[in-house]
Design an enzyme around this catalytic site. Structure first.
Site, mmCIF file in Angstrom:
data_model
loop_
_atom_site.group_PDB
_atom_site.id
_atom_site.type_symbol
_atom_site.label_atom_id
_atom_site.label_comp_id
_atom_site.label_asym_id
_atom_site.label_seq_id
_atom_site.Cartn_x
_atom_site.Cartn_y
_atom_site.Cartn_z
ATOM 1 N NE ARG A 50 -2.197 -1.227 3.657
ATOM 2 C CZ ARG A 50 -1.754 -0.337 4.526
ATOM 3 N NH1 ARG A 50 -1.950 0.960 4.308
ATOM 4 N NH2 ARG A 50 -1.113 -0.711 5.623
ATOM 5 C CE LYS A 234 -5.867 -8.140 10.568
ATOM 6 N NZ LYS A 234 -4.518 -7.748 10.143
ATOM 7 C CB THR A 235 -4.385 -14.070 7.831
ATOM 8 O OG1 THR A 235 -4.938 -12.830 7.381
ATOM 9 C CG2 THR A 235 -4.796 -15.172 6.871
ATOM 10 C CG ASP A 249 -7.689 -7.553 6.888
ATOM 11 O OD1 ASP A 249 -6.855 -7.428 7.802
ATOM 12 O OD2 ASP A 249 -7.773 -6.758 5.943
ATOM 13 N NE ARG A 314 -0.263 -8.962 2.074
ATOM 14 C CZ ARG A 314 -0.858 -8.673 3.225
ATOM 15 N NH1 ARG A 314 -1.887 -9.390 3.636
ATOM 16 N NH2 ARG A 314 -0.422 -7.682 3.968
#
Length: 523
Positions: A50, A234-235, A249, A314
């Site tokens: 990002r 988190k994932t 997410d 990813r």
């Protein structure tokens, strides 16, 4: 379908199936391949993460007083937005093929957002089909006008001469028009985080808490929320074969329970293996998307250890590819809330039990480390405070989201709140080592089976947190991080240094608040 935008000549493909998107990617895009497991491999080009410094929000009288303006939410004029939109449309008009995807954001029907994505790359269309909720044939026939539109012209550079645009990349959001313009970045994650930002604006207006978190549900219906920034786990930690995955997410918590905003998962896959993360590894198959992952040129087997393109490799896949996923992705209210922090200084313990006041303090503080690759320019973990564990995507002041969380904690006083460090131990980055994933999983298992809350706890000095003396299947000596440092005087100095960072940061957010009393104390 696109005549209103002046797009007449391009061949428009609407909600194509993954199989056809595969064909288009192989035919028309460089560096697109099919992996040995059947996933599509694609490249995002120069931008592999990002670009938060290039994000802008239009300053408009209707929303001006709602937006927390500053380094995260940087204002842009309506005039500059329209120029960016025109640049995007001129690019899209020149393309031979345009891909349109109509999707939903939010599994709760009463809160659902109709989203239309307009893009020129089949890779982006496949990403959208994975990450959002696909309408049924009947829903698509009645879709009508979208609530929000993404114009993804990421292959076209922004114009730095436009007021408010400071680089070749521009990610600009108009909250009134519900339009997102992407220029100068082909990183697919900009689309999902753009819609998340929109939901972080719309949901609090309905008194609904939007959260940057993963959620899963136990076999007995107990629910755990795991809040944290990218790279904190988190994932990975939510993909538990013994629990039902709600999402990895983005979620919202309303009066009836919790719902996922997305229809898929976007997992980091650096050093991914079937042994360490079997659920994610097995989800990478036909229909999944690998982004910026190096493949063997002969076998097309991904090399998840090769991070020569980016550390932010990813995998995007439909949530149903996780065997334990619960669809529709909705559940009841939380029993446990876990704040995930990646402490790059090796100061925080692997697990701490928080009071309700401390829960508010650490939620507002959002301490973690920016992990390399998730944002452009981040090469190694750097300590940071990201309010609500998701400051780059929050529109309102963090206090707004904290008040909504406080309402939930007051309504459900039996909720246990935990702080888990998935970062370093035995020293900071470069000296210590990353806390074992196996040990973190054991800690979370103990939270879920209820045994951890019944353990004996002691005080963790300076921060005044409660840390357990023992946890099943975890070496007791690592539970107090001071024991893991060779030089304990250096540890004490580091702990005081981090404590001061917390105190200074909180003064910027809400100086004088009673919540500050739940923070660290330096003698």
């Amino acid at each position: 379908m696109l005549n209103e935008y002046g797009i007449y000549d391009a061949e428009v493909f609407h909600n194509l199936l993954p199989s056809i998107l595969y064909e288009h990617a192989i035919l028309y895009e460089k560096n697109s391949n099919i992996t040995d497991s059947g996933a599509l491999s694609a490249s995002s080009g120069a931008k592999t993460g990002r670009s938060p410094k290039d994000k802008r929000i239009v300053k408009h009288p209707e929303s001006e007083n709602d937006v927390n303006w500053g380094d995260v939410n940087i204002p842009l004029t309506e005039e500059s937005f329209q120029i960016n939109k025109q640049i995007a449309l001129e690019y899209l008009k020149k393309q031979k093929r345009i891909y349109v995807y109509d999707v939903f954001a939010g599994w709760e029907k009463s809160c659902q957002l109709k989203v239309r994505v307009i893009c020129s790359r089949p890779y982006h269309a496949l990403f959208v089909s994975n990450m959002f909720i696909i309408p049924t044939k009947e829903e698509l026939a009645q879709f009508g006008d979208p609530d929000c539109v993404i114009f993804n012209a990421g292959a076209e550079s922004a114009d730095e001469n436009v007021s408010g645009v400071t680089s070749k990349t521009s990610i600009c959001l108009n909250l009134e028009r519900k339009e997102l313009i992407i220029l100068g970045s082909e990183y697919a994650g900009e689309m999902k985080k753009g819609i998340f930002t929109v939901m972080n604006y719309l949901m609090p207006k309905k008194n609904i808490l939007s959260m940057h978190c993963s959620v899963n549900e136990g076999l007995k219906g107990d629910v755990t929320i795991l809040l944290g920034l990218s790279g904190t786990g988190k994932t990975t930690l939510s993909a538990d074969p013994n629990r039902k995955l709600i999402g990895d997410d983005e979620h919202c918590w309303h009066d009836e329970g919790i719902f996922n905003i997305e229809g898929g998962c976007y997992a980091k896959c650096d050093h991914l293996s079937a042994e360490k993360e079997p659920e994610i590894f097995d989800a990478i198959r036909f229909g999944s998307l690998l982004e910026n992952v190096v493949l063997d040129p002969v076998t097309r087997i991904p090399d998840y250890n090769d991070l020569s393109i980016t550390e932010n490799t990813r995998a995007s896949y439909n949530i149903e590819y996780i065997k334990s996923a619960k669809v529709p992705c909705v559940t009841s209210h939380a029993n446990n809330i876990i704040f995930l922090t990646c402490d790059a200084f090796g100061v925080f313990p692997p697990v701490s039990l928080l009071t309700s006041e401390q829960a508010m303090y650490y939620f507002i503080s959002g301490y973690t480390a920016k992990v390399s690759g998730t944002e452009v320019g981040v090469k190694e973990p750097t300590a940071t405070f990201s309010a609500c564990f998701g400051a780059p995507f929050m529109v309102f002041s963090p206090i707004k989201y904290a008040e909504l969380l406080s309402q939930k904690l007051e309504k459900f006083p039996k909720i246990k709140t935990w702080l888990i460090n998935t970062g370093w131990t035995g020293g900071g980055f470069g000296e210590g080592q990353r806390i074992s994933l196996k040990h973190t999983r054991s800690i979370i298992d103990a939270i879920h089976d209820g045994s951890l809350k019944d353990e004996t706890f002691k005080n963790f000095d300076v921060f005044n947190l409660k840390i357990p003396l023992q946890v099943k299947n975890v070496p007791s000596e690592i539970l107090d991080p001071r024991n893991c440092w060779k030089n304990r005087e250096e540890y004490d100095l580091s702990r005081r240094k981090i404590a001061k960072m917390f105190i200074d940061n909180f003064k910027k957010i809400q100086e004088g608040s009673h919540i500050a009393q739940a923070g660290p104390v330096i003698d």
